[in-house]
Design a protein around this motif. Sequence first.
Motif: not given
Length: 383
Positions: A71-73, A103-104
């Motif tokens: 989950g660390n994009n 996602k970002r």
Amino acid sequence: MKNLCTCLLLFFLSAFCYAQNTPVIDKDKLFDLYQSQRYADAAVYLKSIFNDDTQDIKALTQIGYCFLMAGNNVEAEKYYSKAYQIQPHSLPILFSLGNISTKRGNNDKAKKYYGEIAKIDSNNFNVYKLLTNLYPSLKDSLRFVYLLKANQINPGEGDIAADLAEVHAVSQNYDKAYEVLNIAIKADSENLVLQRAKLPVANQLKKYQEVINSGERLMKDGMDAAVIKDVAKAYYYTKNYNKAIKLFSLLENLLMQNENTLYFTSLSFRYLKNYKMAAVYAKKTIDEAISPNTTSYYVLLGLVYEENSQFALANSAYKKGLQFKANPTIYYRLATLYDTKLNQRKAALNYYQLYLKSKPNAADDKEEIKFTKDRIAQLNLAD
């Protein structure tokens, strides 16, 4: 299946670790981290082995993958971007970067990466499907282009077929929408989403009996408001007004009625010569069509006119608001307008009295109520 996944994971780790001459990776440790889904720890472990300036494409993508799964994009994008600089035409890297960008919330970057995939592999169904999601407007020409391309590659895929049919329907190309849905339904005859999507299109094409037959079957699987409405309309158009009314009333019982369904209910009663009920539903249609905030909008318009010294226009706006719904605020505005701006004391007294009769909120409108009562007393004395 579990054994197969384990074998594939072991194979990947073996290939990954074997590819590194130096330094050496503890593949058992890495395997355990993957198995327990401790991807953040796996990323930290891999980072501790490889230098930040490593050019090893497998190491970069694997670290990026671990961060992505954790989950660390931000860190995931950092490592995939390094890999992209080394192999700009790698589809897995481009897909990962497009996914991270989406996602970002950076749709422009996602479009860029997915667009590059489309140039490299013009028959990649998945990338066109992803691109359509980046153009949510049904009237966007690029959404239509990508939907059309995806549908050409895989006409049996339900999601794309439904979305493409919706775009065709918005453009009133109902024949094309019907054809797209028909092909997809033949590929997946149990797809209820496609069957529901076909009903309003079939209604537009006057295939009423098809709507009734299909819709009745769908209603046995659940009371979907859209299905009920489409079937009710089909009954209406085939002059089976009693069945139409029964279904429209069902929507009303479920609190799923709208202006359109109430309108057709009124028409159905009219054709049955039940004028009393036709009038009832005509009034319901009018009420449904009018926003509950319409009076407030006219109050705002009146205030604007009043503050600009356009008192006649303010008076008209306030009275127009009364036609939709009388409330304390509009009576108070009219009273003060007649009292202080138009110098018509008799009319002002009438609206002050109507204001009190409309039962304003005793707590919120405390000052207005006091002023009104005092002003009524003064105006009565003046008479």
